[in-house]
Design a protein around this motif. Structure first.
Motif, PDB file in Angstrom:
ATOM      1  N   GLY A 138      18.318   2.255   7.905  1.00 52.53           N
ATOM      2  CA  GLY A 138      18.090   1.110   6.805  1.00 52.53           C
ATOM      3  C   GLY A 138      17.885   1.742   5.460  1.00 52.53           C
ATOM      4  N   THR A 139      17.810   0.703   4.582  1.00 51.64           N
ATOM      5  CA  THR A 139      17.451   0.940   3.163  1.00 51.64           C
ATOM      6  C   THR A 139      16.305   0.297   2.800  1.00 51.64           C
ATOM      7  OG1 THR A 139      18.783  -0.863   2.541  1.00 51.64           O
ATOM      8  CG2 THR A 139      19.901   1.301   2.939  1.00 51.64           C
ATOM      9  N   ALA A 140      15.191   0.013   3.410  1.00 54.53           N
ATOM     10  CA  ALA A 140      14.170  -0.698   2.989  1.00 54.53           C
ATOM     11  C   ALA A 140      12.977   0.017   2.844  1.00 54.53           C
ATOM     12  CB  ALA A 140      13.923  -1.902   3.782  1.00 54.53           C
ATOM     13  N   SER A 141      13.201   1.429   2.908  1.00 55.29           N
ATOM     14  CA  SER A 141      12.002   2.295   2.960  1.00 55.29           C
ATOM     15  C   SER A 141      11.689   2.910   1.465  1.00 55.29           C
ATOM     16  CB  SER A 141      12.027   3.493   3.869  1.00 55.29           C
ATOM     17  OG  SER A 141      13.297   4.308   3.274  1.00 55.29           O
ATOM     18  N   TRP A 142      10.413   3.396   1.373  1.00 52.07           N
ATOM     19  CA  TRP A 142      10.025   3.833  -0.071  1.00 52.07           C
ATOM     20  C   TRP A 142       9.976   5.353   0.180  1.00 52.07           C
ATOM     21  CZ3 TRP A 142       9.914   0.372  -3.888  1.00 52.07           C
ATOM     22  CH2 TRP A 142       9.858  -1.054  -3.525  1.00 52.07           C
ATOM     23  N   GLN A 143       9.719   6.011  -0.928  1.00 50.04           N
ATOM     24  CA  GLN A 143       9.667   7.454  -0.994  1.00 50.04           C
ATOM     25  C   GLN A 143       8.693   7.975  -0.122  1.00 50.04           C
ATOM     26  OE1 GLN A 143       8.818   9.561  -4.845  1.00 50.04           O
ATOM     27  NE2 GLN A 143      10.408  11.071  -4.404  1.00 50.04           N
ATOM     28  N   ILE A 144       7.707   7.410  -0.162  1.00 46.18           N
ATOM     29  CA  ILE A 144       6.627   7.867   0.818  1.00 46.18           C
ATOM     30  C   ILE A 144       7.012   7.867   2.155  1.00 46.18           C
ATOM     31  CG2 ILE A 144       5.146   5.961   0.901  1.00 46.18           C
ATOM     32  CD1 ILE A 144       2.714   7.295   0.656  1.00 46.18           C
ATOM     33  N   SER A 195      -2.777  10.973  11.550  1.00 49.51           N
ATOM     34  CA  SER A 195      -3.062  11.607  10.651  1.00 49.51           C
ATOM     35  C   SER A 195      -2.590  10.777   9.038  1.00 49.51           C
ATOM     36  CB  SER A 195      -2.955  12.832  10.422  1.00 49.51           C
ATOM     37  OG  SER A 195      -3.641  13.480  11.500  1.00 49.51           O
ATOM     38  N   ASN A 196      -1.373  10.411   9.161  1.00 47.19           N
ATOM     39  CA  ASN A 196      -0.559  10.117   7.876  1.00 47.19           C
ATOM     40  C   ASN A 196      -0.185   8.797   7.818  1.00 47.19           C
ATOM     41  OD1 ASN A 196      -0.161  13.084   6.631  1.00 47.19           O
ATOM     42  ND2 ASN A 196       0.482  13.411   8.926  1.00 47.19           N
ATOM     43  N   ASP A 198       1.035  -1.283   0.045  1.00 47.07           N
ATOM     44  CA  ASP A 198       0.035   0.040  -0.018  1.00 47.07           C
ATOM     45  C   ASP A 198       0.796   1.229  -0.172  1.00 47.07           C
ATOM     46  OD1 ASP A 198      -1.803   1.918   0.239  1.00 47.07           O
ATOM     47  OD2 ASP A 198      -2.683   1.308   2.287  1.00 47.07           O
ATOM     48  N   MET A 199       0.865   2.151  -1.051  1.00 48.19           N
ATOM     49  CA  MET A 199       1.752   3.025  -1.215  1.00 48.19           C
ATOM     50  C   MET A 199       1.071   4.465  -0.927  1.00 48.19           C
ATOM     51  SD  MET A 199       4.733   1.961  -1.651  1.00 48.19           S
ATOM     52  CE  MET A 199       5.650   3.369  -2.228  1.00 48.19           C
ATOM     53  N   ARG A 200      -0.313   4.393  -0.400  1.00 46.73           N
ATOM     54  CA  ARG A 200      -1.025   5.535  -0.281  1.00 46.73           C
ATOM     55  C   ARG A 200      -0.454   6.208   1.128  1.00 46.73           C
ATOM     56  NH1 ARG A 200      -6.798   2.761  -0.820  1.00 46.73           N
ATOM     57  NH2 ARG A 200      -5.518   1.358   0.391  1.00 46.73           N
ATOM     58  N   ARG A 201      -0.158   5.363   1.982  1.00 45.89           N
ATOM     59  CA  ARG A 201       0.277   5.672   3.461  1.00 45.89           C
ATOM     60  C   ARG A 201       1.644   5.381   3.860  1.00 45.89           C
ATOM     61  NH1 ARG A 201      -4.060   7.686   6.364  1.00 45.89           N
ATOM     62  NH2 ARG A 201      -3.352   7.098   8.448  1.00 45.89           N
ATOM     63  N   PRO A 202       2.344   5.984   4.606  1.00 44.03           N
ATOM     64  CA  PRO A 202       3.445   5.762   5.128  1.00 44.03           C
ATOM     65  C   PRO A 202       3.404   4.168   5.989  1.00 44.03           C
ATOM     66  CG  PRO A 202       3.572   8.057   5.408  1.00 44.03           C
ATOM     67  CD  PRO A 202       2.160   7.243   4.995  1.00 44.03           C
ATOM     68  N   SER A 203       4.626   3.197   5.654  1.00 45.58           N
ATOM     69  CA  SER A 203       4.361   2.194   6.694  1.00 45.58           C
ATOM     70  C   SER A 203       5.059   2.327   7.873  1.00 45.58           C
ATOM     71  CB  SER A 203       4.872   0.993   5.939  1.00 45.58           C
ATOM     72  OG  SER A 203       5.299   0.028   6.775  1.00 45.58           O
TER      73      SER A 203
END
Length: 294
Positions: free
Chosen positions: A33-39, A231-232, A17-22
């Motif tokens: 670390g290096t396993a995050s996405w831009q969001i 909220s995010n 799900d790329m709509r909200r930060p994990s």
């Protein structure tokens, strides 16, 4: 051929799900670390701009996990279930365990975040032992099903004592499913069931953010931090000390009881881990403890 970071972000794996930060991926970003996405990184940067101390706080919590594993191995524990294990940044539990007791411990990782499970599986394929290590996609809110998933790996003997690790996961709200008819956070009820499922002599380790007893200059920041996550990303809960202690139920807290992460068995820290200094222990914001089932 290496894939550019922007290309990786353009094509997330199926089911992400790329709509909200994990929460898991943002936490990985705090740990560098290096396993995050831009969001996730954008949200993480906003949080760190408001609360830069969150990065050392996250690292101190990770070191707490390592201390717990070392302490329990010295107490004779050989089986670990890491629920909400997250991403394998700053060493996973099995790596710490194998440093102290090579070939003698078994670990099953469980997470609801597909990226966390995938990275853990990749790490285990390269550096693990399939007879002693496994990673499964499971839901903390479904204890009986999760327990069966762990049993089905064949890695652990669940008739013998285990250590259940719930590290920095219960301050993330665990909403009930719409079909259950429950409302609010089901984290405490889930933990109570894990306590029932665990054999006598098992251990339960918990770390959890609190807004009680922290430096006064953190008060407004914690309110703002909660607002940002609610909220995010995923809603969060800051529990009081008594509420965190209640999560252990009738498990007997081992010395020193519930403590700030930097004060829980500092002698079990490794010389290779980063030294994280706070002006006072309560700046770590996270209380941690370990209980044993009588």
């Amino acid at each position: 051929m290496a894939v550019a970071e922007e290309d990786v972000d353009a094509y997330p794996p199926p089911g992400i799900d790329m709509r909200r930060p994990s929460v898991a991926r943002v936490y990985d970003y705090y740990l560098e670390g290096t396993a995050s996405w831009q969001i996730d990184r954008k949200f993480g940067d906003k949080v760190l701009a408001e609360f830069p101390m969150l990065r050392p706080i996250a690292k101190a919590n990770r070191v707490f996990l390592h201390r717990v594993v070392r302490n329990l191995i010295k107490a004779g524990v050989t089986q670990f279930i890491d629920i909400g294990a997250g991403l394998p940044t700053m060493q996973h539990a099995h790596q710490v365990a194998d440093d102290l007791a090579p070939g003698k411990t078994s670990v099953v990782y469980v997470d609801y975040e597909p990226v966390a499970v995938s990275h853990s599986q990749g790490l285990l394929e390269e550096h693990g032992d399939p007879r002693r290590h496994a990673a499964v996609h499971g839901d903390l809110r479904a204890p009986d099903r999760l327990w069966k998933q762990v049993a089905d790996t064949g890695i652990l003997d669940l008739d013998k004592p285990v250590a259940i690790l719930l590290i920095a996961v219960l301050h993330v709200q665990q909403p009930a499913s719409a079909r259950s008819g429950d409302s609010g956070d089901v984290g405490p009820a889930s933990v109570a069931r894990y306590r029932e499922l665990a054999p006598r002599g098992s251990y339960l380790a918990i770390s959890h953010i609190t807004d009680e007893g922290v430096p006064s200059h953190y008060d407004k920041q914690l309110v703002k931090l909660k607002e940002m996550y609610d909220s995010n990303s995923s809603p969060v809960i800051w529990r009081k000390q008594a509420e965190i202690e209640a999560l252990f139920g009738d498990f007997e807290l081992i010395s020193p009881g519930l403590a700030w992460t930097t004060e829980w068995h500092p002698e079990d820290a490794s010389p290779t881990e980063p030294e994280i200094a706070f002006a006072s222990p309560n700046e770590s914001l996270i209380l941690g403890g370990v209980g044993r089932k009588p």
